[in-house]
Design a protein around this motif. Structure first.
Motif, PDB file in Angstrom:
ATOM      1  N   VAL A  29     -20.012  -0.228  39.006  1.00 26.93           N
ATOM      2  CA  VAL A  29     -20.107  -1.192  40.109  1.00 26.93           C
ATOM      3  C   VAL A  29     -20.663  -0.524  41.363  1.00 26.93           C
ATOM      4  N   ALA A  30     -20.624   0.809  41.420  1.00 24.56           N
ATOM      5  CA  ALA A  30     -21.140   1.530  42.586  1.00 24.56           C
ATOM      6  C   ALA A  30     -22.631   1.318  42.791  1.00 24.56           C
ATOM      7  N   THR A  31     -23.328   0.793  41.781  1.00 21.66           N
ATOM      8  CA  THR A  31     -24.763   0.539  41.947  1.00 21.66           C
ATOM      9  C   THR A  31     -25.021  -0.532  42.999  1.00 21.66           C
ATOM     10  N   THR A  32     -23.994  -1.317  43.370  1.00 20.38           N
ATOM     11  CA  THR A  32     -24.155  -2.326  44.423  1.00 20.38           C
ATOM     12  C   THR A  32     -24.495  -1.684  45.768  1.00 20.38           C
ATOM     13  N   ALA A  33     -24.235  -0.385  45.920  1.00 28.40           N
ATOM     14  CA  ALA A  33     -24.542   0.304  47.178  1.00 28.40           C
ATOM     15  C   ALA A  33     -26.035   0.310  47.470  1.00 28.40           C
ATOM     16  N   LYS A  34     -26.854  -0.063  46.491  1.00 23.50           N
ATOM     17  CA  LYS A  34     -28.300  -0.143  46.704  1.00 23.50           C
ATOM     18  C   LYS A  34     -28.630  -1.059  47.879  1.00 23.50           C
ATOM     19  N   THR A  35     -27.954  -2.207  47.954  1.00 23.59           N
ATOM     20  CA  THR A  35     -28.208  -3.143  49.053  1.00 23.59           C
ATOM     21  C   THR A  35     -26.940  -3.722  49.671  1.00 23.59           C
ATOM     22  N   LEU A  36     -25.788  -3.526  49.034  1.00 26.83           N
ATOM     23  CA  LEU A  36     -24.553  -4.137  49.532  1.00 26.83           C
ATOM     24  C   LEU A  36     -23.422  -3.108  49.496  1.00 26.83           C
ATOM     25  N   PRO A  37     -23.407  -2.206  50.481  1.00 31.38           N
ATOM     26  CA  PRO A  37     -22.361  -1.182  50.497  1.00 31.38           C
ATOM     27  C   PRO A  37     -20.982  -1.810  50.621  1.00 31.38           C
ATOM     28  N   ASP A  38     -20.011  -1.151  49.995  1.00 31.85           N
ATOM     29  CA  ASP A  38     -18.603  -1.598  50.059  1.00 31.85           C
ATOM     30  C   ASP A  38     -18.386  -2.941  49.381  1.00 31.85           C
ATOM     31  N   PHE A  39     -19.234  -3.306  48.399  1.00 27.74           N
ATOM     32  CA  PHE A  39     -19.035  -4.588  47.719  1.00 27.74           C
ATOM     33  C   PHE A  39     -17.642  -4.721  47.111  1.00 27.74           C
ATOM     34  N   PRO A  40     -17.128  -3.712  46.395  1.00 31.67           N
ATOM     35  CA  PRO A  40     -15.787  -3.911  45.817  1.00 31.67           C
ATOM     36  C   PRO A  40     -14.724  -4.239  46.859  1.00 31.67           C
ATOM     37  N   LEU A  79     -15.261  -5.691  49.861  1.00 33.38           N
ATOM     38  CA  LEU A  79     -15.527  -7.046  50.348  1.00 33.38           C
ATOM     39  C   LEU A  79     -15.021  -8.086  49.355  1.00 33.38           C
ATOM     40  N   TRP A  80     -15.215  -7.805  48.066  1.00 34.04           N
ATOM     41  CA  TRP A  80     -14.841  -8.744  47.009  1.00 34.04           C
ATOM     42  C   TRP A  80     -13.324  -8.895  46.920  1.00 34.04           C
ATOM     43  N   THR A  81     -12.623  -7.770  46.885  1.00 40.37           N
ATOM     44  CA  THR A  81     -11.171  -7.837  46.799  1.00 40.37           C
ATOM     45  C   THR A  81     -10.570  -8.372  48.111  1.00 40.37           C
ATOM     46  N   GLY A  82     -11.235  -8.073  49.234  1.00 38.36           N
ATOM     47  CA  GLY A  82     -10.788  -8.625  50.508  1.00 38.36           C
ATOM     48  C   GLY A  82     -10.897 -10.131  50.536  1.00 38.36           C
ATOM     49  N   MET A  83     -11.997 -10.673  49.978  1.00 33.54           N
ATOM     50  CA  MET A  83     -12.160 -12.125  49.894  1.00 33.54           C
ATOM     51  C   MET A  83     -11.040 -12.748  49.075  1.00 33.54           C
ATOM     52  N   LEU A  84     -10.709 -12.124  47.959  1.00 30.40           N
ATOM     53  CA  LEU A  84      -9.662 -12.674  47.104  1.00 30.40           C
ATOM     54  C   LEU A  84      -8.282 -12.500  47.730  1.00 30.40           C
ATOM     55  N   GLY A  85      -8.121 -11.427  48.483  1.00 33.49           N
ATOM     56  CA  GLY A  85      -6.851 -11.200  49.157  1.00 33.49           C
ATOM     57  C   GLY A  85      -6.571 -12.222  50.231  1.00 33.49           C
ATOM     58  N   ALA A  93     -11.904 -17.802  52.459  1.00 31.56           N
ATOM     59  CA  ALA A  93     -12.139 -16.543  53.151  1.00 31.56           C
ATOM     60  C   ALA A  93     -13.354 -16.623  54.059  1.00 31.56           C
ATOM     61  N   THR A  94     -13.364 -15.753  55.056  1.00 34.97           N
ATOM     62  CA  THR A  94     -14.547 -15.486  55.872  1.00 34.97           C
ATOM     63  C   THR A  94     -15.075 -14.119  55.479  1.00 34.97           C
ATOM     64  N   VAL A  95     -16.355 -14.065  55.131  1.00 33.98           N
ATOM     65  CA  VAL A  95     -16.958 -12.811  54.661  1.00 33.98           C
ATOM     66  C   VAL A  95     -18.125 -12.451  55.570  1.00 33.98           C
ATOM     67  N   HIS A  96     -18.021 -11.304  56.223  1.00 33.74           N
ATOM     68  CA  HIS A  96     -19.106 -10.805  57.064  1.00 33.74           C
ATOM     69  C   HIS A  96     -20.076 -10.012  56.192  1.00 33.74           C
ATOM     70  N   VAL A  97     -21.220 -10.607  55.907  1.00 34.90           N
ATOM     71  CA  VAL A  97     -22.211  -9.978  55.027  1.00 34.90           C
ATOM     72  C   VAL A  97     -23.082  -9.032  55.848  1.00 34.90           C
ATOM     73  N   MET A 100     -27.034  -7.235  38.749  1.00 34.30           N
ATOM     74  CA  MET A 100     -26.276  -7.375  37.506  1.00 34.30           C
ATOM     75  C   MET A 100     -24.792  -7.153  37.777  1.00 34.30           C
ATOM     76  N   ALA A 101     -24.485  -6.184  38.642  1.00 33.70           N
ATOM     77  CA  ALA A 101     -23.078  -5.903  38.939  1.00 33.70           C
ATOM     78  C   ALA A 101     -22.406  -7.091  39.619  1.00 33.70           C
ATOM     79  N   THR A 102     -23.067  -7.700  40.588  1.00 31.22           N
ATOM     80  CA  THR A 102     -22.450  -8.838  41.276  1.00 31.22           C
ATOM     81  C   THR A 102     -22.389 -10.060  40.358  1.00 31.22           C
ATOM     82  N   ALA A 103     -23.351 -10.198  39.430  1.00 27.52           N
ATOM     83  CA  ALA A 103     -23.278 -11.294  38.457  1.00 27.52           C
ATOM     84  C   ALA A 103     -22.042 -11.139  37.582  1.00 27.52           C
ATOM     85  N   GLY A 104     -21.763  -9.914  37.158  1.00 28.00           N
ATOM     86  CA  GLY A 104     -20.567  -9.680  36.360  1.00 28.00           C
ATOM     87  C   GLY A 104     -19.298  -9.990  37.122  1.00 28.00           C
TER      88      GLY A 104
END
Length: 446
Positions: free
Chosen positions: A425-436, A438-444, A22-26, A406-410
């Motif tokens: 998992v919504a706590t990722t919005a602290k620094t990485l909005p839309d992480f879920p 992005l994560w499922t998109g990478m796997l898709g 995958a290509t992931v735009h961080v 911790m959420a991204t480690a899990g």
């Protein structure tokens, strides 16, 4: 360690059925965005931040500066990426002004906001009250509070050395020399340096503690100060060890394009390592002060390979994950992700130099030990880190303690272990909005 509540809002961590490709735009760097906001607010002319990170921490910083009178206009613009392409994205125009109170600042649980802004508030005309999440009351601020008092500020904190507190700004600050112990956070040093050009005598910060974690973040602060015209003397530039001097002077407005957040790229690179796949992170800078750049070295040692091109960083897993013995004192924020990968490795790992993580968003060492062990792992907490012996893991609830890393480690563990469910998992919005997404998109894309 904070006691976690009963598990709610459990997110089933996606399990990888094969190698990711995958290509992931961080999104942009939180550390760069929040430093840039402070420097732009203290400048003598307007400036632009292009492709800033828009997350809880950065919106709290912007909101705090607005409360003290700074204009921050949001718009859409285009800018050149590292690869030379024109990229359209959000931009913030920062309009500095005479800072003023009364104002109230919500720091959330953002270390950069709670530590970088009291020196700014000392330059405001009027009182500025700081408050935040319950966990923010447990995080040390004494290094900044005590230093500001020496430099001439009046601060009410009822003697706690923590939030909540009120800075009684007088419109200016004398500045000058000050000694601090920044062993618990390099942010104490950065906080004083960022506002130092606006102090009447500048500032001379002398660190007197036994250790100084996260040196790359101090180098980031120094580089960004110099880029807006500040004169900074550092140990690396021939100055005294553990002493930083900032000369008083006006700061320039800049047009700055924010780099991708390399620490937030970590879970995606880990996905390539854990699944034996390939992930491309566009616009990875060739030169940077971000601690996340060290992932290239660490994850290569753990079994991957990487190539930095004009387009970005391509990281490839080999299908094997090896343990590592590494000092992470300069890059402590990478510890949760490295611990997650180490729990899936073929040999033990020792992570050193990160005792200060006990004072982060949560006690990260205790939290990682408990959560990995509850999935069947064998993690032992040491005086300054973790010892991890890989064991077969099983599914279960992975608590996050309102800590984004911790959420991204899990999520990393969930790639290889079926049945991992991540609390909040919504706590990722602290620094990485839309992480879920992005994560499922990478796997898709696999």
């Amino acid at each position: 360690m904070t006691v976690h509540p009963a598990p709610t809002a459990l997110w089933p961590a996606p399990h990888a059925s094969g190698a990711v490709d995958a290509t992931v735009h961080v999104p942009g760097s939180k550390s760069v965005t929040n430093r840039a906001l402070v420097l732009a607010a203290l400048a003598s002319e307007p400036g632009w931040l292009r492709r800033p990170l828009r997350s809880r921490d950065t919106l709290l910083m912007a909101g705090a500066l607005r409360a003290m009178g700074v204009g921050i206009e949001e718009t859409v613009s285009s800018a050149s990426s590292v690869s030379g392409e024109r990229v359209t994205g959000e931009a913030w125009r920062v309009l500095p002004t005479d800072l003023h109170g009364p104002a109230t600042v919500d720091v959330g649980n953002a270390g950069t906001v709670m530590r970088f802004l009291p020196p700014v508030a000392a330059l405001a005309d009027g009182p500025v009250r700081f408050d935040g999440d319950p966990r923010s009351y447990e995080r040390p601020l004494n290094g900044v509070i005590d230093a500001l008092r020496v430099l001439g500020a009046r601060i009410d904190d009822d003697g706690r050395g923590t939030l909540p507190l009120t800075v009684h700004g007088a419109g200016a600050l004398d500045g000058g020399p000050v000694e601090i112990d920044a062993s618990s956070s390099s942010q104490f040093v950065s906080a004083l340096l960022l506002s130092g050009p606006r102090f009447n005598q500048g500032v001379e910060v002398r660190h007197i503690g036994s250790t100084l974690p996260s040196m790359p973040h101090i180098r980031m602060t120094v580089d960004m100060l110099r880029a807006v015209g500040a004169q900074v003397d550092t140990p690396e530039s021939g100055g005294e060890p553990n002493v930083w001097r900032v000369t008083p002077g006006a700061l320039l407005g800049r047009d700055l394009t924010i780099e991708p957040d390399l620490s937030n790229a970590q879970p995606f690179l880990a996905a390539a390592l854990v699944t034996g796949g390939k992930v491309l992170i566009p616009d990875w800078p060739a030169r940077t002060t971000q601690p996340g750049d060290r992932l290239r070295e660490i994850f290569t040692e753990m079994g991957g390979s990487c190539e930095l091109t004009d387009y970005g960083l391509e990281f490839t897993g080999s299908g094997a994950v090896h343990g590592i013995d590494v000092d992470l004192g300069d890059v402590g924020e990478l510890t949760p992700g490295i611990a997650a990968v180490a729990a899936l490795a073929d040999s033990p790992s020792t992570l050193r130099g990160v005792a200060h993580l006990r004072l982060h968003e949560t006690d990260r060492l205790a939290a990682l030990t408990k959560e990995i062990n509850e999935l069947g792992g064998d993690v032992t907490e040491t005086a300054d880190g973790l010892h991890i012996r890989p064991r077969p893991l099983h599914g279960g609830v992975f608590h996050t303690y309102e800590d984004h890393r911790m959420a991204t480690a899990g999520a990393i563990i969930g790639l290889a272990v079926e049945g991992v469910r991540i609390e909040n998992v919504a706590t990722t919005a602290k620094t990485l909005p839309d992480f879920p997404d992005l994560w499922t998109g990478m796997l898709g894309a696999a």
